[in-house]
Write a protein that holds these residues in place. Structure first.
Motif, PDB file in Angstrom:
ATOM      1  N   LEU A 196       0.800  -1.224   0.000  1.00 44.57           N
ATOM      2  CA  LEU A 196       0.000   0.000   0.000  1.00 44.57           C
ATOM      3  C   LEU A 196       0.841   1.286   0.000  1.00 44.57           C
ATOM      4  CD1 LEU A 196      -2.787   1.347   0.216  1.00 44.57           C
ATOM      5  CD2 LEU A 196      -2.610   1.120   2.710  1.00 44.57           C
ATOM      6  N   VAL A 197       1.780   1.402   0.937  1.00 46.25           N
ATOM      7  CA  VAL A 197       2.449   2.704   1.114  1.00 46.25           C
ATOM      8  C   VAL A 197       3.279   3.101  -0.113  1.00 46.25           C
ATOM      9  CG1 VAL A 197       4.054   4.027   2.546  1.00 46.25           C
ATOM     10  CG2 VAL A 197       2.292   2.598   3.622  1.00 46.25           C
ATOM     11  N   PRO A 198       4.141   2.209  -0.663  1.00 44.08           N
ATOM     12  CA  PRO A 198       4.845   2.636  -1.879  1.00 44.08           C
ATOM     13  C   PRO A 198       3.906   2.928  -3.054  1.00 44.08           C
ATOM     14  CG  PRO A 198       5.429   0.362  -1.300  1.00 44.08           C
ATOM     15  CD  PRO A 198       4.633   0.917  -0.171  1.00 44.08           C
ATOM     16  N   PHE A 199       2.764   2.241  -3.113  1.00 40.60           N
ATOM     17  CA  PHE A 199       1.807   2.555  -4.190  1.00 40.60           C
ATOM     18  C   PHE A 199       1.250   3.958  -3.991  1.00 40.60           C
ATOM     19  CE2 PHE A 199      -0.176   0.342  -7.803  1.00 40.60           C
ATOM     20  CZ  PHE A 199      -0.940   1.395  -8.279  1.00 40.60           C
ATOM     21  N   ILE A 200       0.965   4.305  -2.745  1.00 43.05           N
ATOM     22  CA  ILE A 200       0.441   5.656  -2.461  1.00 43.05           C
ATOM     23  C   ILE A 200       1.476   6.718  -2.842  1.00 43.05           C
ATOM     24  CG2 ILE A 200      -0.104   7.255  -0.563  1.00 43.05           C
ATOM     25  CD1 ILE A 200      -1.583   4.992   0.829  1.00 43.05           C
ATOM     26  N   THR A 201       2.728   6.537  -2.393  1.00 38.69           N
ATOM     27  CA  THR A 201       3.715   7.610  -2.644  1.00 38.69           C
ATOM     28  C   THR A 201       4.035   7.698  -4.144  1.00 38.69           C
ATOM     29  OG1 THR A 201       5.515   6.085  -2.035  1.00 38.69           O
ATOM     30  CG2 THR A 201       4.732   7.594  -0.322  1.00 38.69           C
ATOM     31  N   GLN A 202       4.037   6.547  -4.832  1.00 35.30           N
ATOM     32  CA  GLN A 202       4.277   6.603  -6.285  1.00 35.30           C
ATOM     33  C   GLN A 202       3.115   7.288  -7.000  1.00 35.30           C
ATOM     34  OE1 GLN A 202       5.635   3.041  -8.265  1.00 35.30           O
ATOM     35  NE2 GLN A 202       7.364   2.773  -6.885  1.00 35.30           N
ATOM     36  N   THR A 203       1.907   7.103  -6.491  1.00 33.78           N
ATOM     37  CA  THR A 203       0.759   7.805  -7.077  1.00 33.78           C
ATOM     38  C   THR A 203       0.895   9.302  -6.780  1.00 33.78           C
ATOM     39  OG1 THR A 203      -0.573   5.838  -6.669  1.00 33.78           O
ATOM     40  CG2 THR A 203      -1.781   7.843  -7.219  1.00 33.78           C
ATOM     41  N   GLY A 204       1.350   9.601  -5.576  1.00 35.75           N
ATOM     42  CA  GLY A 204       1.540  10.997  -5.165  1.00 35.75           C
ATOM     43  C   GLY A 204       2.501  11.748  -6.081  1.00 35.75           C
ATOM     44  N   ALA A 243       6.027   8.360   9.958  1.00 36.84           N
ATOM     45  CA  ALA A 243       6.524   7.316   9.052  1.00 36.84           C
ATOM     46  C   ALA A 243       6.138   7.654   7.609  1.00 36.84           C
ATOM     47  CB  ALA A 243       5.965   5.958   9.463  1.00 36.84           C
ATOM     48  N   MET A 244       4.908   8.141   7.442  1.00 39.59           N
ATOM     49  CA  MET A 244       4.434   8.501   6.101  1.00 39.59           C
ATOM     50  C   MET A 244       5.246   9.662   5.528  1.00 39.59           C
ATOM     51  SD  MET A 244       2.396   7.789   3.690  1.00 39.59           S
ATOM     52  CE  MET A 244       0.967   6.843   4.198  1.00 39.59           C
ATOM     53  N   LYS A 245       5.561  10.623   6.387  1.00 48.82           N
ATOM     54  CA  LYS A 245       6.360  11.778   5.932  1.00 48.82           C
ATOM     55  C   LYS A 245       7.715  11.298   5.407  1.00 48.82           C
ATOM     56  CE  LYS A 245       7.853  16.308   6.423  1.00 48.82           C
ATOM     57  NZ  LYS A 245       9.243  16.131   6.082  1.00 48.82           N
ATOM     58  N   SER A 246       8.324  10.334   6.105  1.00 46.24           N
ATOM     59  CA  SER A 246       9.630   9.842   5.662  1.00 46.24           C
ATOM     60  C   SER A 246       9.495   9.108   4.321  1.00 46.24           C
ATOM     61  CB  SER A 246      10.246   8.920   6.724  1.00 46.24           C
ATOM     62  OG  SER A 246       9.583   7.667   6.749  1.00 46.24           O
ATOM     63  N   ALA A 247       8.401   8.352   4.161  1.00 50.23           N
ATOM     64  CA  ALA A 247       8.183   7.626   2.890  1.00 50.23           C
ATOM     65  C   ALA A 247       7.993   8.633   1.760  1.00 50.23           C
ATOM     66  CB  ALA A 247       6.954   6.728   3.015  1.00 50.23           C
ATOM     67  N   TRP A 248       7.288   9.705   2.052  1.00 55.45           N
ATOM     68  CA  TRP A 248       7.000  10.734   1.040  1.00 55.45           C
ATOM     69  C   TRP A 248       8.281  11.501   0.672  1.00 55.45           C
ATOM     70  CZ3 TRP A 248       4.554  11.975  -2.906  1.00 55.45           C
ATOM     71  CH2 TRP A 248       4.267  13.284  -3.294  1.00 55.45           C
ATOM     72  N   ASP A 249       9.076  11.874   1.685  1.00 57.57           N
ATOM     73  CA  ASP A 249      10.342  12.567   1.424  1.00 57.57           C
ATOM     74  C   ASP A 249      11.255  11.704   0.559  1.00 57.57           C
ATOM     75  OD1 ASP A 249       9.480  14.667   2.957  1.00 57.57           O
ATOM     76  OD2 ASP A 249      10.654  14.137   4.740  1.00 57.57           O
ATOM     77  N   TRP A 250      11.298  10.419   0.879  1.00 59.60           N
ATOM     78  CA  TRP A 250      12.146   9.475   0.137  1.00 59.60           C
ATOM     79  C   TRP A 250      11.674   9.360  -1.308  1.00 59.60           C
ATOM     80  CZ3 TRP A 250      16.382   6.727  -0.538  1.00 59.60           C
ATOM     81  CH2 TRP A 250      16.350   5.530  -1.242  1.00 59.60           C
ATOM     82  N   GLU A 251      10.383   9.194  -1.495  1.00 54.41           N
ATOM     83  CA  GLU A 251       9.833   9.029  -2.847  1.00 54.41           C
ATOM     84  C   GLU A 251      10.176  10.250  -3.708  1.00 54.41           C
ATOM     85  OE1 GLU A 251       7.589   6.144  -3.771  1.00 54.41           O
ATOM     86  OE2 GLU A 251       8.582   6.894  -5.552  1.00 54.41           O
ATOM     87  N   ARG A 252      10.005  11.435  -3.132  1.00 57.16           N
ATOM     88  CA  ARG A 252      10.281  12.650  -3.913  1.00 57.16           C
ATOM     89  C   ARG A 252      11.769  12.768  -4.217  1.00 57.16           C
ATOM     90  NH1 ARG A 252       7.699  17.416  -0.838  1.00 57.16           N
ATOM     91  NH2 ARG A 252       8.461  16.111   0.854  1.00 57.16           N
ATOM     92  N   LYS A 253      12.593  12.341  -3.265  1.00 49.90           N
ATOM     93  CA  LYS A 253      14.042  12.430  -3.505  1.00 49.90           C
ATOM     94  C   LYS A 253      14.448  11.508  -4.653  1.00 49.90           C
ATOM     95  CE  LYS A 253      18.512  11.205  -1.959  1.00 49.90           C
ATOM     96  NZ  LYS A 253      19.469  10.772  -0.970  1.00 49.90           N
ATOM     97  N   ILE A 254      13.984  10.267  -4.641  1.00 44.79           N
ATOM     98  CA  ILE A 254      14.479   9.322  -5.665  1.00 44.79           C
ATOM     99  C   ILE A 254      13.885   9.589  -7.037  1.00 44.79           C
ATOM    100  CG2 ILE A 254      15.131   7.456  -4.074  1.00 44.79           C
ATOM    101  CD1 ILE A 254      12.528   6.046  -4.735  1.00 44.79           C
ATOM    102  N   ARG A 255      12.809  10.322  -7.107  1.00 44.36           N
ATOM    103  CA  ARG A 255      12.214  10.622  -8.426  1.00 44.36           C
ATOM    104  C   ARG A 255      12.775  11.909  -9.003  1.00 44.36           C
ATOM    105  NH1 ARG A 255      11.144   5.594  -9.073  1.00 44.36           N
ATOM    106  NH2 ARG A 255      10.026   4.853  -7.273  1.00 44.36           N
TER     107      ARG A 255
END
Ligand code: WQD
Length: 338
Positions: A201-209, A325-337
């Protein structure tokens, strides 16, 4: 003290290596890089200032495992993450999963059982409980028939370790049953890197974000829960990593009361899929594009942990909230993209 971390370049493995190094352990990583990149070493070094030893070994190659233990004679403990972990793929390729996850475990335990005293931490899963009858789930809840070959490898893995410990007093082991790991290191130097379309769920959410996926499908809103969506216990990966260090220290200090012990690792709090989406919307300040679709076959309604044993015996409690935890997942997703 030298600690072997198998799968140490992976998601939970790399975060655990960081926490081990912070506590002064010398880490040796074995990884075959089948689902992780050597670049993760750079992330670990950036956070801790220390580059762990790294051996690119496929644990299925038994001679290489034997040579490894000849080269590193002074391994004080092993944390074993290396395993295949895609539930769907395991249904398609059961033998691959049994060979990767069970064969390699047997080789490692054979090596450890020759040692005078050995400490072994096993990466297990809440999937062993299936749909438990009571919430929160204690470690004494019955293990239910596995839904997938992947889940079965975790159940069989636990049984193999338990049976081996029974006849090998010098082997001390702990199985850690994770609930739903999520998030990334706050430094954004390491995090989750799912290959292809994320199943979780969480990586799918951040990738959609970030626009990599068009829309999240929410699998069912007609479950017997308050908002109709499934409930899980989302645990921050850094909290999880710290629990591994505590479990290892328990064994190294000989504080364990049995030579095979089991602990749940979760927050103790259940969150629905819609609550996870709300958390994403809060921390990102943006709306998530999602739609409700049919249930996903095999999904259970609810699972959240009773963490009393880990709290009292390991002296461990999760520290981070879902939003952190969600904030860290979101920060990470934006960094790697970027
Ligand atoms: C969470 C919730 C989905 C994706 C996983 C592993 C399992 C174990 C625990 C390790 C569910 C819903 C998901 C999506 C959704 N881990 N969902 N849309 O199923 O609890 O299990 O973690 O051993 O083996 O598979 O995690 O992240 O897949 O799903 O609505 O696109 O999110 O239905 O309710 P799950 P998950």
């Amino acid at each position: 003290m030298k600690i072997l971390v198998t799968g140490g370049l992976g998601f939970i493995g790399s975060h655990t290596v960081v926490e081990l190094q912070k506590k002064g352990f010398e880490v040796v990583i074995i990884d075959d890089c089948s689902n992780a990149s050597e670049n993760v070493l750079k992330g670990i070094t950036a956070i801790t200032g220390i580059t762990p030893h790294f051996e690119k070994i496929d644990l299925k190659e038994r001679e290489k495992v034997q040579s490894f233990f000849k080269k590193y004679k002074d391994i004080a403990g092993v944390i074993h993450f290396a395993a295949s972990k895609a539930v769907g793929e395991s249904v398609e390729k059961p033998l691959l999963y049994y060979e990767n996850n069970i064969g390699t475990l047997v080789y490692l335990l054979k090596e450890l059982s020759h040692q005078q005293r050995s400490c072994f931490i096993f990466s297990s899963s809440c999937t062993v409980y299936g749909q438990a009858d009571n919430m929160p789930i204690t470690e004494d809840a019955p293990v239910k028939p596995a839904e997938s070959p992947y889940g079965n490898t975790k159940q069989i893995g636990e049984e193999i370790i338990r049976d081996t410990c029974r006849v090998t007093p010098n082997l001390n082991a702990i199985a850690l049953r994770y609930f739903n790991p999520m998030g990334a290191h706050p430094s954004t130097e390491i995090g989750e890197l799912p290959i292809g379309v994320p199943q979780n769920l969480v990586p799918f959410i951040t990738q959609t974000g970030v626009g990599l996926r068009e829309q999240l499908s929410v699998f069912g809103d007609d479950y017997p829960t308050e908002d109709g969506t499934c409930i899980r216990d989302y645990i921050y990966v850094v909290d999880l990593a710290i629990a591994h260090v505590k479990a290892l220290q328990r064994l190294l200090k000989g504080e364990n009361t049995d030579n095979y012990e089991v602990f749940n690792l979760g927050t103790g709090k259940g969150s629905s899929v819609l609550e996870v989406i709300e958390s994403f919307e809060r921390v990102s300040g943006q709306k998530l594009n999602y739609k409700i679709v049919d249930r996903r076959p095999g999904d259970i309604v609810k699972a959240y942990a009773d963490t009393t044993r880990a709290n009292e015996v390991l002296g461990w409690k999760s520290q981070y909230t879902l939003d952190q935890a969600m904030k860290s997942a979101w920060d990470w997703e934006r960094k790697i993209r970027n």
